[in-house]
Design a protein around this motif. Structure first.
Motif, PDB file in Angstrom:
ATOM      1  N   VAL A  48     126.725   4.190 -67.589  1.00  0.00           N
ATOM      2  CA  VAL A  48     127.445   5.343 -68.116  1.00  0.00           C
ATOM      3  C   VAL A  48     128.664   5.718 -67.282  1.00  0.00           C
ATOM      4  CG1 VAL A  48     125.479   6.288 -69.384  1.00  0.00           C
ATOM      5  CG2 VAL A  48     125.816   6.935 -66.995  1.00  0.00           C
ATOM      6  N   LEU A  49     128.722   5.255 -66.032  1.00  0.00           N
ATOM      7  CA  LEU A  49     129.899   5.450 -65.185  1.00  0.00           C
ATOM      8  C   LEU A  49     130.159   4.156 -64.415  1.00  0.00           C
ATOM      9  CD1 LEU A  49     129.198   9.014 -63.724  1.00  0.00           C
ATOM     10  CD2 LEU A  49     130.936   8.421 -65.410  1.00  0.00           C
ATOM     11  N   GLU A  50     131.403   3.779 -64.296  1.00  0.00           N
ATOM     12  CA  GLU A  50     131.767   2.511 -63.679  1.00  0.00           C
ATOM     13  C   GLU A  50     131.565   2.492 -62.167  1.00  0.00           C
ATOM     14  OE1 GLU A  50     132.889  -1.348 -63.402  1.00  0.00           O
ATOM     15  OE2 GLU A  50     132.659  -0.234 -65.261  1.00  0.00           O
ATOM     16  N   GLY A  51     131.995   3.526 -61.477  1.00  0.00           N
ATOM     17  CA  GLY A  51     131.896   3.532 -60.026  1.00  0.00           C
ATOM     18  C   GLY A  51     132.995   2.716 -59.372  1.00  0.00           C
ATOM     19  N   GLU A  52     132.748   2.327 -58.122  1.00  0.00           N
ATOM     20  CA  GLU A  52     133.786   1.699 -57.303  1.00  0.00           C
ATOM     21  C   GLU A  52     134.164   0.290 -57.721  1.00  0.00           C
ATOM     22  OE1 GLU A  52     132.764   0.644 -53.342  1.00  0.00           O
ATOM     23  OE2 GLU A  52     130.900  -0.257 -53.980  1.00  0.00           O
ATOM     24  N   GLY A  53     133.294  -0.405 -58.369  1.00  0.00           N
ATOM     25  CA  GLY A  53     133.589  -1.773 -58.758  1.00  0.00           C
ATOM     26  C   GLY A  53     133.225  -2.775 -57.684  1.00  0.00           C
ATOM     27  N   GLU A  54     133.571  -4.001 -57.927  1.00  0.00           N
ATOM     28  CA  GLU A  54     133.246  -5.112 -57.033  1.00  0.00           C
ATOM     29  C   GLU A  54     134.197  -5.146 -55.839  1.00  0.00           C
ATOM     30  OE1 GLU A  54     130.577  -7.153 -57.431  1.00  0.00           O
ATOM     31  OE2 GLU A  54     130.088  -5.815 -59.084  1.00  0.00           O
ATOM     32  N   PRO A  55     133.791  -5.835 -54.760  1.00  0.00           N
ATOM     33  CA  PRO A  55     134.705  -6.010 -53.626  1.00  0.00           C
ATOM     34  C   PRO A  55     136.033  -6.593 -54.109  1.00  0.00           C
ATOM     35  CG  PRO A  55     132.524  -6.805 -53.045  1.00  0.00           C
ATOM     36  CD  PRO A  55     132.500  -6.481 -54.530  1.00  0.00           C
ATOM     37  N   ARG A  88     139.839   0.034 -56.874  1.00  0.00           N
ATOM     38  CA  ARG A  88     139.248   1.253 -56.326  1.00  0.00           C
ATOM     39  C   ARG A  88     138.628   1.010 -54.945  1.00  0.00           C
ATOM     40  NH1 ARG A  88     135.527   5.577 -59.589  1.00  0.00           N
ATOM     41  NH2 ARG A  88     134.619   6.619 -57.805  1.00  0.00           N
ATOM     42  N   ARG A  89     137.928  -0.089 -54.763  1.00  0.00           N
ATOM     43  CA  ARG A  89     137.310  -0.366 -53.460  1.00  0.00           C
ATOM     44  C   ARG A  89     138.351  -0.847 -52.450  1.00  0.00           C
ATOM     45  NH1 ARG A  89     132.140  -4.152 -51.901  1.00  0.00           N
ATOM     46  NH2 ARG A  89     130.880  -2.389 -52.533  1.00  0.00           N
ATOM     47  N   GLY A  90     139.300  -1.609 -52.913  1.00  0.00           N
ATOM     48  CA  GLY A  90     140.318  -2.117 -52.005  1.00  0.00           C
ATOM     49  C   GLY A  90     139.707  -3.016 -50.948  1.00  0.00           C
ATOM     50  N   ASP A  91     140.179  -2.883 -49.715  1.00  0.00           N
ATOM     51  CA  ASP A  91     139.673  -3.736 -48.641  1.00  0.00           C
ATOM     52  C   ASP A  91     138.705  -2.991 -47.718  1.00  0.00           C
ATOM     53  OD1 ASP A  91     141.442  -2.076 -47.351  1.00  0.00           O
ATOM     54  OD2 ASP A  91     142.602  -3.677 -46.414  1.00  0.00           O
ATOM     55  N   LYS A  92     138.159  -1.883 -48.193  1.00  0.00           N
ATOM     56  CA  LYS A  92     137.200  -1.129 -47.375  1.00  0.00           C
ATOM     57  C   LYS A  92     135.955  -1.980 -47.142  1.00  0.00           C
ATOM     58  CE  LYS A  92     137.362   2.417 -50.196  1.00  0.00           C
ATOM     59  NZ  LYS A  92     138.419   2.686 -51.089  1.00  0.00           N
ATOM     60  N   LYS A  93     135.447  -1.925 -45.915  1.00  0.00           N
ATOM     61  CA  LYS A  93     134.278  -2.705 -45.538  1.00  0.00           C
ATOM     62  C   LYS A  93     133.011  -1.867 -45.742  1.00  0.00           C
ATOM     63  CE  LYS A  93     132.168  -5.386 -41.978  1.00  0.00           C
ATOM     64  NZ  LYS A  93     131.811  -5.448 -40.619  1.00  0.00           N
ATOM     65  N   ARG A 123     137.920  10.229 -57.182  1.00  0.00           N
ATOM     66  CA  ARG A 123     139.045   9.339 -57.520  1.00  0.00           C
ATOM     67  C   ARG A 123     140.391   9.966 -57.162  1.00  0.00           C
ATOM     68  NH1 ARG A 123     138.017   5.343 -62.008  1.00  0.00           N
ATOM     69  NH2 ARG A 123     135.780   5.434 -62.342  1.00  0.00           N
ATOM     70  N   ASN A 124     140.452  11.286 -57.130  1.00  0.00           N
ATOM     71  CA  ASN A 124     141.709  11.975 -56.857  1.00  0.00           C
ATOM     72  C   ASN A 124     141.943  12.242 -55.375  1.00  0.00           C
ATOM     73  OD1 ASN A 124     142.585  12.115 -59.556  1.00  0.00           O
ATOM     74  ND2 ASN A 124     141.173  13.796 -59.929  1.00  0.00           N
ATOM     75  N   ARG A 125     141.036  11.795 -54.512  1.00  0.00           N
ATOM     76  CA  ARG A 125     141.216  11.983 -53.074  1.00  0.00           C
ATOM     77  C   ARG A 125     142.230  10.983 -52.541  1.00  0.00           C
ATOM     78  NH1 ARG A 125     135.201  12.798 -50.505  1.00  0.00           N
ATOM     79  NH2 ARG A 125     134.908  14.888 -51.326  1.00  0.00           N
ATOM     80  N   PRO A 126     142.929  11.403 -51.478  1.00  0.00           N
ATOM     81  CA  PRO A 126     143.802  10.427 -50.804  1.00  0.00           C
ATOM     82  C   PRO A 126     142.968   9.298 -50.204  1.00  0.00           C
ATOM     83  CG  PRO A 126     144.215  12.679 -50.035  1.00  0.00           C
ATOM     84  CD  PRO A 126     143.002  12.726 -50.915  1.00  0.00           C
ATOM     85  N   GLU A 127     143.561   8.135 -50.090  1.00  0.00           N
ATOM     86  CA  GLU A 127     142.870   6.944 -49.596  1.00  0.00           C
ATOM     87  C   GLU A 127     142.173   7.182 -48.255  1.00  0.00           C
ATOM     88  OE1 GLU A 127     141.301   3.250 -49.402  1.00  0.00           O
ATOM     89  OE2 GLU A 127     142.293   4.128 -51.130  1.00  0.00           O
ATOM     90  N   GLU A 128     142.778   7.934 -47.362  1.00  0.00           N
ATOM     91  CA  GLU A 128     142.180   8.143 -46.036  1.00  0.00           C
ATOM     92  C   GLU A 128     140.894   8.974 -46.082  1.00  0.00           C
ATOM     93  OE1 GLU A 128     145.530  11.178 -46.516  1.00  0.00           O
ATOM     94  OE2 GLU A 128     145.295   9.029 -46.838  1.00  0.00           O
ATOM     95  N   LEU A 129     140.612   9.635 -47.168  1.00  0.00           N
ATOM     96  CA  LEU A 129     139.374  10.407 -47.301  1.00  0.00           C
ATOM     97  C   LEU A 129     138.295   9.642 -48.059  1.00  0.00           C
ATOM     98  CD1 LEU A 129     140.771  13.974 -48.052  1.00  0.00           C
ATOM     99  CD2 LEU A 129     140.016  13.019 -45.870  1.00  0.00           C
ATOM    100  N   LEU A 144     121.826   5.548 -59.603  1.00  0.00           N
ATOM    101  CA  LEU A 144     123.174   5.372 -59.083  1.00  0.00           C
ATOM    102  C   LEU A 144     123.100   4.973 -57.630  1.00  0.00           C
ATOM    103  CD1 LEU A 144     124.373   8.088 -57.236  1.00  0.00           C
ATOM    104  CD2 LEU A 144     123.578   9.082 -59.371  1.00  0.00           C
ATOM    105  N   GLY A 145     124.216   4.566 -57.117  1.00  0.00           N
ATOM    106  CA  GLY A 145     124.283   4.189 -55.715  1.00  0.00           C
ATOM    107  C   GLY A 145     125.477   4.820 -55.047  1.00  0.00           C
ATOM    108  N   VAL A 146     125.422   4.815 -53.725  1.00  0.00           N
ATOM    109  CA  VAL A 146     126.529   5.280 -52.905  1.00  0.00           C
ATOM    110  C   VAL A 146     126.896   4.142 -51.974  1.00  0.00           C
ATOM    111  CG1 VAL A 146     127.305   6.987 -51.203  1.00  0.00           C
ATOM    112  CG2 VAL A 146     125.691   7.668 -53.001  1.00  0.00           C
ATOM    113  N   SER A 147     128.183   3.845 -51.897  1.00  0.00           N
ATOM    114  CA  SER A 147     128.701   2.867 -50.944  1.00  0.00           C
ATOM    115  C   SER A 147     129.315   3.644 -49.786  1.00  0.00           C
ATOM    116  CB  SER A 147     129.779   1.991 -51.586  1.00  0.00           C
ATOM    117  OG  SER A 147     129.212   1.179 -52.577  1.00  0.00           O
ATOM    118  N   TRP A 148     128.957   3.264 -48.587  1.00  0.00           N
ATOM    119  CA  TRP A 148     129.448   3.933 -47.373  1.00  0.00           C
ATOM    120  C   TRP A 148     130.349   2.972 -46.619  1.00  0.00           C
ATOM    121  CZ3 TRP A 148     127.807   8.957 -46.883  1.00  0.00           C
ATOM    122  CH2 TRP A 148     126.676   9.336 -47.599  1.00  0.00           C
ATOM    123  N   TYR A 149     131.497   3.472 -46.157  1.00  0.00           N
ATOM    124  CA  TYR A 149     132.483   2.634 -45.491  1.00  0.00           C
ATOM    125  C   TYR A 149     132.711   2.984 -44.020  1.00  0.00           C
ATOM    126  CZ  TYR A 149     133.582   2.029 -50.426  1.00  0.00           C
ATOM    127  OH  TYR A 149     133.497   1.808 -51.767  1.00  0.00           O
TER     128      TYR A 149
END
Length: 144
Positions: A19-26, A30-35, A67-73, A98-103
Motif C-alpha cells: 500500500v506504500l512504496e517506501g524507500e525502494g531498493e539500494p 530515494r535511498r541514494g547512496d545511504k548505507k 519525503r519532504n525532509r532535506p537530505e541531511e535529515l 512495514l519496515g524501517v531502514s536505519w542509516y
C-alpha cells in the motif's frame, strides 16, 4: 467516504498487498547512496477496518513528511508497507507490516525504541491500535 485503502481493507483474502512504496531498493533515487546499518520489522494488528484505515493514513502522512525532509535529515526511512486482511476478523481487521531502514548508527541507537515512546503511544491510542497488537523486531546489518 470510500478510498482505495478502504477497498483493500475489505478484501478477505489472506494476501499481502503493498500500500506504500517506501524507500525502494539500494541505488533508487530515494535511498541514494545511504548505507544501511539496521532494519526494524514492524507489525500492527488492527482490530477493524476503521482502525486499519486510520493507521494506513497516518503512515502515508508520515511518509509524505519524511519525503519532504532535506537530505541531511534522512537518517532513516520507511520500507514498503503491506496490508494483510485477517479472514477470521468479521470487522475487516488485519495486520499492517512495514519496515524501517536505519542509516546512522548513533541515530539508530537513540531512536530504535521510539515506537514505544510517549508520542507514539498517543498516536496509537488516537488511531485505536492497542499496544499489545504491535510487534517490532530490530536487525543489525552485517558490515562485512
Amino acid at each position: 467516504m470510500s478510498t482505495p485503502l478502504l477497498d483493500l481493507i475489505s478484501d478477505t483474502a489472506v494476501t499481502r498487498v503493498r500500500v506504500l512504496e517506501g524507500e525502494g531498493e539500494p541505488g533508487s533515487e530515494r535511498r541514494g547512496d545511504k548505507k544501511l546499518i539496521a532494519t526494524s520489522q514492524c507489525s500492527y494488528y488492527c482490530p477493524d477496518a476503521t482502525v486499519a484505515a486510520k493507521c494506513l493514513e497516518a503512515l502515508r502522512d508520515s511518509d509524505e513528511r519524511l519525503r519532504n525532509r532535506p537530505e541531511e535529515l534522512m537518517l532513516w526511512d520507511w520500507t514498503a508497507t503491506w496490508w494483510q486482511a485477517d479472514p477470521d476478523n468479521e470487522n475487516g481487521g488485519g495486520t499492517i507490516h512495514l519496515g524501517v531502514s536505519w542509516y546512522d548508527p548513533e541515530f539508530y541507537a537513540d531512536r530504535k525504541v521510539a515506537w514505544f515512546g510517549a508520542m507514539h503511544q498517543r498516536i496509537y491510542q488516537q488511531i485505536g491500535v492497542p499496544l499489545d497488537n504491535i510487534e517490532v523486531t530490530h536487525y543489525l546489518v552485517d558490515a562485512a
